[in-house]
Design an enzyme around this catalytic site. Structure first.
Site, PDB file in Angstrom:
ATOM      1  N   GLU A  55     -12.371   6.057 -38.632  1.00  0.00           N
ATOM      2  CA  GLU A  55     -11.293   6.951 -38.206  1.00  0.00           C
ATOM      3  C   GLU A  55     -10.439   7.398 -39.398  1.00  0.00           C
ATOM      4  OE1 GLU A  55     -10.501   5.757 -33.588  1.00  0.00           O
ATOM      5  OE2 GLU A  55      -9.407   4.591 -35.074  1.00  0.00           O
ATOM      6  N   GLU A 103     -16.649   5.031 -29.824  1.00  0.00           N
ATOM      7  CA  GLU A 103     -15.687   4.152 -29.169  1.00  0.00           C
ATOM      8  C   GLU A 103     -15.309   4.773 -27.828  1.00  0.00           C
ATOM      9  OE1 GLU A 103     -12.295   2.902 -31.385  1.00  0.00           O
ATOM     10  OE2 GLU A 103     -13.455   2.374 -33.178  1.00  0.00           O
TER      11      GLU A 103
END
Length: 585
Positions: free
Chosen positions: A158, A234
């Site tokens: 991320e 995710e």
């Protein structure tokens, strides 16, 4: 050579199309004795892949000293997954987030003012390279290209949520390739413009992280990656808890519906989390998106996942399994049963040791002109005590801790004066100094370094000095207390029913037969940590929502078990209750 490849809009494995149905299980949040149970339940649910992060700070707690044993045996976890016929996705980024202490980065990085995190900063990259020199050769034999179960590895995590130094991402990519990592590499980011712009690497597969609106999220990913398999790396099917908030629960039918939406779009999915586990010891992190914003994470990482904290299948587990059965054949195996739980009843703490009487047994004092952050004293976690003398007399003024990280208890001549918390500016401490002066003690608790956002460099303790009124106070004695070894403590019998001030309390739990999982309820206790047979099982706080601490059976033994509670705010009870069900709020 068996390898996961990208062909047009599909994954192929061994030259055959494959859809990855993966679940996250963090080996570092589960005792090794239970890895097999959790992985078997993953497979029984119809999953073909397991995913795990690798936290740098778990494996290199001090510079140059590595640990890959016990709960840190990542190689053993990966091999076990392979033996069960599961593929493995590994995310060994220097930074992992994961609601884990400092997002997996080692706290000792913060002792060096020259280090800048997660960018093309040479001192930082030198530390990353040294870590990769130790880690990646351990993973190389486990790659699918070498006959192992690892089919893909992440470059960074991320990153677009943090920065835009794409040269740094390419450096990490080459750092992996140059050390023999030849499986599919990928990145993962939220489906927003700035995140995808900052987090993608040329010719590296980008995946998306989200918990809802699958079609909209994948459409955004397609704007930046027109071709390639769709994958939600995710899928947030639950959520984590902060102290003082409500416990998060997400409806299982809703989770199953979003999951089916992704499958109908032809996507692969990784459930974050499939089984959350526990933030044992001082491993839980915190959120802080603004300078004065700080939200520490609780000990339980139950995450309202398909398997709960103790590894039991939930209704969500079976709702997901039913969806998988629509798209593929389930394995011919029974879902393993929940492991046994036991309510061992109530035991009484019989002895205690007041913290201030034990300082010389727990720590060596350090003289310091000003109070520095704990990292400057070589400390990663736990508590730190700052002590000085103030001349008197002085009129009443406010004690100001500039940038207190995170929660401080203030004592004047060992009399409790109040609490200062970084997230609550309304809590202030005032006192006057008597004729002849007074001893000032400030006990600061590190409640977990920030694991996400722009304030990642979260040094602990007192970071900018202490004032009484406008006058800075100099000449300190500092006691570092990581509390990783309580053997030196000198306990004495308790002579009254309740006590005030920071103290250690000792009890014995006797177990007649083979131990079973249990949960410790601390009704009447205020705030602190608990040790079971020398192992720190984590933080507790009456602020909730979590009201019990999970104790896996492998931490216990037949016969007598030592329980030590370090309570810092004072307790109204000396009882410890062992129950067979969790209370998460």
């Amino acid at each position: 050579m068996t390898v996961l490849t990208v062909q047009n809009d599909q994954f192929h494995f061994d030259d055959k199309p494959i859809r990855l149905i993966s679940g996250a299980i963090h080996y570092f949040r589960v005792v090794p004795e239970y890895w097999y149970d959790r992985l078997l339940k993953l497979k029984a649910c119809g999953f073909n892949t397991v995913e795990t992060y690798i936290p740098w700070n778990f494996h290199e707690p001090t510079p140059g000293k590595f640990n890959f044993e016990g709960m840190a045996d990542v190689e053993g976890f990966i091999r076990l997954a392979g033996e069960l016929g599961l593929h493995v996705i590994v995310r060994p980024s220097p930074y992992i987030c994961a609601e884990w202490e400092f997002g997996g980065l080692p706290a000792w990085l913060l002792a060096d003012r020259e280090i800048q995190l997660r960018c093309m900063n040479r001192p930082y990259l030198e530390k990353v390279d040294a870590y990769y020199d130790e880690l990646l050769p351990r993973l190389k034999p486990l790659l699918s290209t070498n006959g192992g179960p690892i089919i893909a590895m992440q470059v960074e995590n991320e990153y677009g949520s943090y920065g835009n130094d794409t040269a740094y991402l390419q450096y990490l990519e080459q750092a992996m390739i140059s050390r023999g990592i030849d499986v599919l590499l990928f990145t993962s980011d939220g489906p927003e413009n700035h995140m995808l712009q900052g987090g993608m690497v040329p010719n590296v597969l980008e995946t998306a992280n989200f918990g809802s609106r699958a079609e909209e999220s994948f459409e955004m990913l397609r704007r930046y990656q027109p071709q390639g398999p769709l994958m939600c790396m995710e899928y947030w099917n639950g959520w984590f808890d902060h102290w003082g908030e409500e416990h998060h629960v997400r409806n299982g039918d809703e989770v199953a519906k979003v999951f089916e939406d992704m499958l109908s779009l032809g996507a692969s999915v990784n459930f974050y989390m499939f089984h959350g586990g526990t933030n044992f010891g001082f491993t839980s992190g915190a959120n802080g998106l603004e300078r004065d914003h700080y939200e520490p994470t609780v000990t339980s990482y139950d995450y309202n996942a398909p398997l709960n904290e103790a590894g039991d299948p939930t209704e969500k587990y079976f709702a997901i399994r039913d969806i998988i059965a629509k798209y593929t054949d389930l394995p011919e195996m029974e879902v393993p049963k929940a492991l046994p739980k036991q309510a061992y009843g109530t035991v009484l703490t019989a002895s205690h040791a007041a913290l201030f009487d034990q300082l010389h047994l727990l720590s060596e004092p350090v003289k310091s002109v000003t109070p520095e952050p704990m990292e400057r004293y070589g400390q990663n976690n736990g508590f730190i005590l700052y002590e000085t003398f103030i001349t008197g007399p002085r009129e009443e003024k406010e004690l100001i801790i500039q940038d207190c990280h995170d929660r401080a208890l203030v004592f004047l001549n060992d009399e409790f004066k109040g609490i200062i918390e970084r997230w609550d500016s309304s809590k202030k401490v005032h006192f006057e100094v008597p004729n002849g002066g007074a001893s000032l003690r400030i006990l600061v608790e590190n409640m977990g370094r920030i694991n996400y956002g722009p304030y990642l460099a979260d040094r602990k303790g007192i970071t900018e000095g202490v004032r009484h009124g406008n006058q800075f106070l100099y000449g300190w004695t500092v006691w570092t207390m990581p509390l990783d070894d309580l053997k030196p403590l000198d306990f004495a019998a308790i002579e009254k029913t309740t006590t005030n001030g920071p103290a250690f309390y000792r009890a014995e739990l006797h177990i007649e037969n083979a131990p079973a999982d249990t949960f410790l309820k601390l009704k009447g206790w205020s705030k602190g940590v608990v040790y079971v047979n020398g192992f720190n099982i984590g933080r507790y706080w009456k602020a909730g929502p979590q009201q019990t601490l999970y104790i896996p059976a492998p931490f216990l033994r037949q016969g007598n078990n030592e329980i030590i509670v370090f309570d810092i705010d004072g307790t109204d009870s000396l009882e410890l209750q062992f129950v067979d069900q969790p209370e998460l709020g």
